[in-house]
Design a protein around this motif. Sequence first.
Motif, mmCIF file in Angstrom:
data_model
loop_
_atom_site.group_PDB
_atom_site.id
_atom_site.type_symbol
_atom_site.label_atom_id
_atom_site.label_comp_id
_atom_site.label_asym_id
_atom_site.label_seq_id
_atom_site.Cartn_x
_atom_site.Cartn_y
_atom_site.Cartn_z
ATOM 1 N N ASN A 71 0.828 -1.200 0.000
ATOM 2 C CA ASN A 71 0.000 0.000 0.000
ATOM 3 C C ASN A 71 0.866 1.255 0.000
ATOM 4 N N LEU A 72 2.161 1.077 0.362
ATOM 5 C CA LEU A 72 3.082 2.197 0.492
ATOM 6 C C LEU A 72 4.514 1.686 0.381
ATOM 7 N N ILE A 73 5.364 2.495 -0.258
ATOM 8 C CA ILE A 73 6.800 2.186 -0.334
ATOM 9 C C ILE A 73 7.546 3.275 0.427
ATOM 10 N N LEU A 74 8.415 2.853 1.323
ATOM 11 C CA LEU A 74 9.287 3.749 2.080
ATOM 12 C C LEU A 74 10.705 3.435 1.618
ATOM 13 N N MET A 75 11.330 4.369 0.876
ATOM 14 C CA MET A 75 12.598 4.063 0.205
ATOM 15 C C MET A 75 13.658 5.121 0.454
ATOM 16 N N ASP A 76 14.877 4.652 0.693
ATOM 17 C CA ASP A 76 16.025 5.539 0.842
ATOM 18 C C ASP A 76 16.411 6.089 -0.525
ATOM 19 N N MET A 77 16.904 7.329 -0.553
ATOM 20 C CA MET A 77 17.314 7.927 -1.818
ATOM 21 C C MET A 77 18.571 7.279 -2.369
ATOM 22 N N LEU A 78 19.525 6.979 -1.503
ATOM 23 C CA LEU A 78 20.790 6.399 -1.962
ATOM 24 C C LEU A 78 20.908 4.967 -1.461
ATOM 25 N N LEU A 79 20.872 4.042 -2.391
ATOM 26 C CA LEU A 79 20.983 2.616 -2.097
ATOM 27 C C LEU A 79 22.263 2.089 -2.729
ATOM 28 N N SER A 80 22.860 1.097 -2.140
ATOM 29 C CA SER A 80 24.071 0.503 -2.724
ATOM 30 C C SER A 80 23.760 -0.005 -4.125
ATOM 31 N N GLY B 64 9.375 12.137 -8.574
ATOM 32 C CA GLY B 64 8.055 11.535 -8.516
ATOM 33 C C GLY B 64 7.628 11.029 -7.152
ATOM 34 N N SER B 65 8.511 11.173 -6.177
ATOM 35 C CA SER B 65 8.160 10.758 -4.823
ATOM 36 C C SER B 65 6.950 11.558 -4.352
ATOM 37 N N ASP B 66 6.034 10.892 -3.671
ATOM 38 C CA ASP B 66 4.840 11.568 -3.190
ATOM 39 C C ASP B 66 5.114 12.368 -1.917
ATOM 40 N N PHE B 67 6.062 11.875 -1.118
ATOM 41 C CA PHE B 67 6.410 12.510 0.155
ATOM 42 C C PHE B 67 7.902 12.370 0.390
ATOM 43 N N PHE B 68 8.408 13.187 1.302
ATOM 44 C CA PHE B 68 9.826 13.140 1.650
ATOM 45 C C PHE B 68 9.966 13.251 3.165
ATOM 46 N N LEU B 69 10.921 12.496 3.702
ATOM 47 C CA LEU B 69 11.216 12.535 5.132
ATOM 48 C C LEU B 69 12.721 12.688 5.295
ATOM 49 N N LYS C 24 3.775 11.008 8.334
ATOM 50 C CA LYS C 24 3.950 10.882 6.879
ATOM 51 C C LYS C 24 3.270 9.629 6.362
ATOM 52 N N VAL C 25 3.431 8.516 7.065
ATOM 53 C CA VAL C 25 2.806 7.262 6.643
ATOM 54 C C VAL C 25 1.294 7.425 6.631
ATOM 55 N N HIS C 26 0.756 8.005 7.692
ATOM 56 C CA HIS C 26 -0.693 8.213 7.777
ATOM 57 C C HIS C 26 -1.174 9.103 6.634
ATOM 58 N N GLU C 27 -0.436 10.175 6.362
ATOM 59 C CA GLU C 27 -0.783 11.108 5.285
ATOM 60 C C GLU C 27 -0.734 10.416 3.918
ATOM 61 N N ALA C 28 0.269 9.570 3.720
ATOM 62 C CA ALA C 28 0.448 8.885 2.430
ATOM 63 C C ALA C 28 -0.655 7.860 2.170
ATOM 64 N N LEU C 29 -1.142 7.276 3.241
ATOM 65 C CA LEU C 29 -2.174 6.244 3.081
ATOM 66 C C LEU C 29 -3.560 6.855 3.054
ATOM 67 N N ILE D 120 1.024 3.562 -6.279
ATOM 68 C CA ILE D 120 1.550 3.244 -4.950
ATOM 69 C C ILE D 120 2.286 4.476 -4.417
ATOM 70 N N PRO D 121 1.851 5.022 -3.284
ATOM 71 C CA PRO D 121 2.555 6.183 -2.729
ATOM 72 C C PRO D 121 3.989 5.811 -2.322
ATOM 73 N N ILE D 122 4.905 6.734 -2.570
ATOM 74 C CA ILE D 122 6.311 6.531 -2.210
ATOM 75 C C ILE D 122 6.749 7.660 -1.286
ATOM 76 N N ILE D 123 7.295 7.260 -0.132
ATOM 77 C CA ILE D 123 7.941 8.209 0.772
ATOM 78 C C ILE D 123 9.430 7.955 0.655
ATOM 79 N N MET D 124 10.171 8.962 0.209
ATOM 80 C CA MET D 124 11.622 8.814 0.122
ATOM 81 C C MET D 124 12.253 9.462 1.345
ATOM 82 N N ILE D 125 13.347 8.837 1.812
ATOM 83 C CA ILE D 125 14.063 9.348 2.980
ATOM 84 C C ILE D 125 15.530 9.579 2.616
#
Length: 122
Positions: A52-61, A100-105, A117-122, A81-86
């Motif tokens: 229902n939601l993806i929480l993803m880091d901006m920089l991944l190995s 294109g990220s829907d939210f940022f943390l 943020k999770v509540h807002e995204a959902l 699918i809403p995406i929160i990038m951190i």
Amino acid sequence: MKAPDNTHILIIDDNEDIVFMLKAMLTLKGYLVDVRTNTDKLEEHLLKKRPNLILMDMLLSGSDGREICKKLKANKAFSDIPIIMISAHPTAKHDCLKAGSDFFLAKPFDMKNLFEKVHEAL
């Protein structure tokens, strides 16, 4: 604030400490949490376990979360699918939202901000 029934969150981050903390806190709130430490076969994974939601880091190995975000948002199968990038990077918010990220943390963040943020995204 308790999670809606069967709300599934996918965390994509290669930092084990952050993954452990995020998974523990979200699980305690009642979310179903799935974790990926890389983006290998991500689209295949999303088709099998549609979150229902993806929480993803901006920089991944080996991957740039912004590019992954662009790719997911361009694909009709995943674009809703809403995406929160951190990230802790100073210019990250602008870059992530542009990708294109829907939210940022911003890191570091406290749990209250995460849950809001999770509540807002959902």
